[in-house]
Design a protein around this motif. Sequence first.
Motif, PDB file in Angstrom:
ATOM      1  N   HIS A 180     -40.322 -48.078   4.953  1.00 25.30           N
ATOM      2  CA  HIS A 180     -41.649 -47.448   4.948  1.00 25.30           C
ATOM      3  C   HIS A 180     -42.690 -48.510   5.335  1.00 25.30           C
ATOM      4  O   HIS A 180     -43.466 -48.969   4.504  1.00 25.30           O
ATOM      5  CB  HIS A 180     -41.954 -46.881   3.559  1.00 25.30           C
ATOM      6  N   ILE A 199     -44.406 -42.569   9.207  1.00 23.65           N
ATOM      7  CA  ILE A 199     -42.972 -42.520   8.916  1.00 23.65           C
ATOM      8  C   ILE A 199     -42.651 -41.138   8.343  1.00 23.65           C
ATOM      9  O   ILE A 199     -43.326 -40.661   7.430  1.00 23.65           O
ATOM     10  CB  ILE A 199     -42.555 -43.624   7.917  1.00 23.65           C
ATOM     11  N   ILE A 213     -35.416 -41.752   5.351  1.00 27.41           N
ATOM     12  CA  ILE A 213     -36.318 -41.861   6.501  1.00 27.41           C
ATOM     13  C   ILE A 213     -35.555 -41.293   7.686  1.00 27.41           C
ATOM     14  O   ILE A 213     -34.435 -41.720   7.965  1.00 27.41           O
ATOM     15  CB  ILE A 213     -36.712 -43.326   6.756  1.00 27.41           C
ATOM     16  N   ARG A 267     -40.317 -40.573  12.957  1.00 28.31           N
ATOM     17  CA  ARG A 267     -41.659 -41.147  12.991  1.00 28.31           C
ATOM     18  C   ARG A 267     -42.551 -40.286  13.875  1.00 28.31           C
ATOM     19  O   ARG A 267     -42.063 -39.549  14.747  1.00 28.31           O
ATOM     20  CB  ARG A 267     -41.633 -42.564  13.546  1.00 28.31           C
TER      21      ARG A 267
END
Length: 164
Positions: A84, A89, A120, A123
């Motif tokens: 992060h 993100i 994650i 983006r």
Amino acid sequence: MANPHMTFDTSAGSFTVELYNQHAPNACHNFQELCKSGYYNGTIFHRVIRDFMIQGGDPTGTGRGGESIFGGKFGDEVTRELKHTGAGILCMANSGPNTNGSQFYLTLAPTPWLDGKHTIFGRVSSGMKTIQRMGAVACDQGDRPLTEIKVHRAFPAEQMMLTN
């Protein structure tokens, strides 16, 4: 093969995210299919914390709902390679380990304390001004925007290119 991109047309403007299939294949597949099916259309960004994140993807608008394409929840895909590190993100929101469903968040700043706790999977590749605008809305004490931020449509970015 190029990473897929998904576009969100919202009441605050549009943004596009690039998905990291190689790092989080399940989260990316889930997100892509939810976008393609119209699952996110009409939902709101129900939680906004200035200089931290914006959260959406819950069809109930409460922060307690949503389901994955796999039926229920699915496991985390945390990797040391993704962190992060700044604004934009794209991550799975969860209520603890291995509780990913349909909810996601976009960071507004570095959030290193979340590393290793959330998947994650992408983006923001364009539309960061929209994300900043969304992150600056006035909210109540429960971090709920006072002005609704609605998703009009979420879809593969390639569809936008084909219609232009």
